[in-house]
Design a protein around this motif. Structure first.
Motif, PDB file in Angstrom:
ATOM      1  N   ASP A  15       0.848  -1.187   0.000  1.00 42.34           N
ATOM      2  CA  ASP A  15       0.000   0.000   0.000  1.00 42.34           C
ATOM      3  C   ASP A  15       0.882   1.234   0.000  1.00 42.34           C
ATOM      4  OD1 ASP A  15       0.844   0.449   2.616  1.00 42.34           O
ATOM      5  OD2 ASP A  15      -0.966  -0.334   3.510  1.00 42.34           O
ATOM      6  N   GLY A  16       0.305   2.350  -0.261  1.00 41.34           N
ATOM      7  CA  GLY A  16       1.070   3.581  -0.383  1.00 41.34           C
ATOM      8  C   GLY A  16       1.704   4.066   0.906  1.00 41.34           C
ATOM      9  N   SER A  17       1.246   3.579   2.048  1.00 39.55           N
ATOM     10  CA  SER A  17       1.764   4.074   3.323  1.00 39.55           C
ATOM     11  C   SER A  17       2.917   3.236   3.870  1.00 39.55           C
ATOM     12  CB  SER A  17       0.633   4.100   4.355  1.00 39.55           C
ATOM     13  OG  SER A  17       0.157   2.786   4.599  1.00 39.55           O
ATOM     14  N   SER A  18       3.301   2.194   3.162  1.00 33.97           N
ATOM     15  CA  SER A  18       4.338   1.289   3.647  1.00 33.97           C
ATOM     16  C   SER A  18       5.624   1.470   2.857  1.00 33.97           C
ATOM     17  CB  SER A  18       3.854  -0.155   3.514  1.00 33.97           C
ATOM     18  OG  SER A  18       4.870  -1.053   3.857  1.00 33.97           O
ATOM     19  N   ASP A  19       6.735   1.159   3.505  1.00 33.08           N
ATOM     20  CA  ASP A  19       8.019   1.166   2.806  1.00 33.08           C
ATOM     21  C   ASP A  19       8.305  -0.180   2.154  1.00 33.08           C
ATOM     22  OD1 ASP A  19       8.611   3.773   3.408  1.00 33.08           O
ATOM     23  OD2 ASP A  19       9.733   3.281   5.216  1.00 33.08           O
ATOM     24  N   ASN A  20       7.415  -1.140   2.330  1.00 27.91           N
ATOM     25  CA  ASN A  20       7.613  -2.495   1.830  1.00 27.91           C
ATOM     26  C   ASN A  20       6.683  -2.772   0.655  1.00 27.91           C
ATOM     27  OD1 ASN A  20       9.465  -3.033   3.927  1.00 27.91           O
ATOM     28  ND2 ASN A  20       7.767  -3.348   5.319  1.00 27.91           N
ATOM     29  N   CYS A  21       6.981  -2.214  -0.479  1.00 30.18           N
ATOM     30  CA  CYS A  21       6.138  -2.389  -1.655  1.00 30.18           C
ATOM     31  C   CYS A  21       6.925  -3.088  -2.759  1.00 30.18           C
ATOM     32  CB  CYS A  21       5.657  -1.046  -2.188  1.00 30.18           C
ATOM     33  SG  CYS A  21       4.657  -0.130  -1.000  1.00 30.18           S
ATOM     34  N   VAL A  22       6.338  -4.128  -3.303  1.00 27.70           N
ATOM     35  CA  VAL A  22       6.973  -4.838  -4.411  1.00 27.70           C
ATOM     36  C   VAL A  22       6.015  -4.940  -5.574  1.00 27.70           C
ATOM     37  CG1 VAL A  22       8.512  -6.181  -2.928  1.00 27.70           C
ATOM     38  CG2 VAL A  22       6.297  -7.115  -3.556  1.00 27.70           C
ATOM     39  N   GLU A  23       6.590  -5.109  -6.752  1.00 19.80           N
ATOM     40  CA  GLU A  23       5.833  -5.324  -7.970  1.00 19.80           C
ATOM     41  C   GLU A  23       6.356  -6.582  -8.643  1.00 19.80           C
ATOM     42  OE1 GLU A  23       4.807  -0.818  -9.359  1.00 19.80           O
ATOM     43  OE2 GLU A  23       6.741  -1.631  -9.954  1.00 19.80           O
ATOM     44  N   ASP A  38      11.348  -3.498  -6.454  1.00 18.39           N
ATOM     45  CA  ASP A  38      10.873  -2.530  -5.464  1.00 18.39           C
ATOM     46  C   ASP A  38      10.053  -1.481  -6.199  1.00 18.39           C
ATOM     47  OD1 ASP A  38      10.551  -0.477  -3.602  1.00 18.39           O
ATOM     48  OD2 ASP A  38      12.620  -0.572  -2.909  1.00 18.39           O
ATOM     49  N   SER A  39       8.793  -1.313  -5.822  1.00 14.64           N
ATOM     50  CA  SER A  39       7.933  -0.364  -6.535  1.00 14.64           C
ATOM     51  C   SER A  39       8.384   1.079  -6.364  1.00 14.64           C
ATOM     52  CB  SER A  39       6.477  -0.516  -6.081  1.00 14.64           C
ATOM     53  OG  SER A  39       6.350  -0.192  -4.717  1.00 14.64           O
ATOM     54  N   LYS A  40       9.156   1.362  -5.310  1.00 15.51           N
ATOM     55  CA  LYS A  40       9.645   2.720  -5.113  1.00 15.51           C
ATOM     56  C   LYS A  40      10.879   3.025  -5.950  1.00 15.51           C
ATOM     57  CE  LYS A  40      10.113   2.049  -0.707  1.00 15.51           C
ATOM     58  NZ  LYS A  40      10.005   0.631  -0.965  1.00 15.51           N
ATOM     59  N   ASP A  41      11.448   1.991  -6.562  1.00 19.46           N
ATOM     60  CA  ASP A  41      12.659   2.149  -7.372  1.00 19.46           C
ATOM     61  C   ASP A  41      12.499   1.360  -8.676  1.00 19.46           C
ATOM     62  OD1 ASP A  41      15.192   2.715  -8.266  1.00 19.46           O
ATOM     63  OD2 ASP A  41      16.197   1.349  -6.886  1.00 19.46           O
ATOM     64  N   PRO A  42      11.559   1.778  -9.532  1.00 20.41           N
ATOM     65  CA  PRO A  42      11.263   1.000 -10.743  1.00 20.41           C
ATOM     66  C   PRO A  42      12.426   0.876 -11.718  1.00 20.41           C
ATOM     67  CG  PRO A  42      10.044   3.063 -10.749  1.00 20.41           C
ATOM     68  CD  PRO A  42      10.711   2.951  -9.411  1.00 20.41           C
ATOM     69  N   SER A  43      13.407   1.740 -11.628  1.00 18.94           N
ATOM     70  CA  SER A  43      14.561   1.614 -12.519  1.00 18.94           C
ATOM     71  C   SER A  43      15.698   0.832 -11.857  1.00 18.94           C
ATOM     72  CB  SER A  43      15.058   2.991 -12.956  1.00 18.94           C
ATOM     73  OG  SER A  43      15.471   3.742 -11.833  1.00 18.94           O
ATOM     74  N   GLY A  44      15.457   0.381 -10.634  1.00 24.09           N
ATOM     75  CA  GLY A  44      16.464  -0.376  -9.894  1.00 24.09           C
ATOM     76  C   GLY A  44      16.514  -1.830 -10.322  1.00 24.09           C
ATOM     77  N   PRO A  45      17.211  -2.637  -9.550  1.00 22.43           N
ATOM     78  CA  PRO A  45      17.404  -4.039  -9.913  1.00 22.43           C
ATOM     79  C   PRO A  45      16.103  -4.841  -9.845  1.00 22.43           C
ATOM     80  CG  PRO A  45      18.264  -3.612  -7.720  1.00 22.43           C
ATOM     81  CD  PRO A  45      17.864  -2.288  -8.296  1.00 22.43           C
ATOM     82  N   VAL A  46      16.060  -5.892 -10.644  1.00 24.35           N
ATOM     83  CA  VAL A  46      14.934  -6.831 -10.662  1.00 24.35           C
ATOM     84  C   VAL A  46      15.469  -8.192 -10.241  1.00 24.35           C
ATOM     85  CG1 VAL A  46      13.201  -7.956 -12.102  1.00 24.35           C
ATOM     86  CG2 VAL A  46      13.796  -5.562 -12.529  1.00 24.35           C
ATOM     87  N   LEU A  47      14.798  -8.803  -9.275  1.00 26.06           N
ATOM     88  CA  LEU A  47      15.146 -10.155  -8.873  1.00 26.06           C
ATOM     89  C   LEU A  47      14.389 -11.127  -9.764  1.00 26.06           C
ATOM     90  CD1 LEU A  47      14.868  -9.732  -4.999  1.00 26.06           C
ATOM     91  CD2 LEU A  47      16.930  -9.653  -6.407  1.00 26.06           C
ATOM     92  N   ILE A  48      15.076 -12.110 -10.277  1.00 30.10           N
ATOM     93  CA  ILE A  48      14.484 -13.093 -11.183  1.00 30.10           C
ATOM     94  C   ILE A  48      14.410 -14.433 -10.456  1.00 30.10           C
ATOM     95  CG2 ILE A  48      14.722 -14.269 -13.404  1.00 30.10           C
ATOM     96  CD1 ILE A  48      14.343 -11.270 -13.718  1.00 30.10           C
ATOM     97  N   PHE A  49      13.219 -15.021 -10.445  1.00 33.23           N
ATOM     98  CA  PHE A  49      13.013 -16.318  -9.802  1.00 33.23           C
ATOM     99  C   PHE A  49      12.416 -17.305 -10.788  1.00 33.23           C
ATOM    100  CE2 PHE A  49      12.733 -13.224  -6.371  1.00 33.23           C
ATOM    101  CZ  PHE A  49      13.570 -13.785  -5.419  1.00 33.23           C
ATOM    102  N   PRO A  50      12.840 -18.560 -10.726  1.00 30.83           N
ATOM    103  CA  PRO A  50      12.174 -19.582 -11.516  1.00 30.83           C
ATOM    104  C   PRO A  50      10.707 -19.686 -11.071  1.00 30.83           C
ATOM    105  CG  PRO A  50      14.266 -20.404 -10.697  1.00 30.83           C
ATOM    106  CD  PRO A  50      13.997 -19.087 -10.002  1.00 30.83           C
TER     107      PRO A  50
END
Length: 63
Positions: A15-23, A38-50
């Motif tokens: 949610d918008g009030s948390s620092d823990n947001c993922v996409e 991290d939704s707050k850093d859309p140009s940052g790194p992306v973790l890839i999972f099988p």
């Protein structure tokens, strides 16, 4: 793997009030992977999972 044009969906528990947001992006499920960022850093790194590991993670969260 190029995820620059991937479509991301914000996690339901984010949610918008948390620092823990993922996409998540499921655009490459056919290639066997899910991307998480991290939704707050859309140009940052992306973790890839099988996909199998992502499904196991979700099952553990709901089990």
């Amino acid at each position: 793997m190029d995820l620059t044009q991937a479509r991301y969906v914000k996690a339901r528990r984010s949610d918008g009030s948390s620092d823990n947001c993922v996409e998540c992006t499921f655009d490459h499920v056919s290639a066997g992977v899910v991307g998480i960022r991290d939704s707050k850093d859309p140009s940052g790194p992306v973790l890839i999972f099988p996909v199998a590991e992502w499904r196991a993670f979700l099952a553990a969260q709901h089990g």
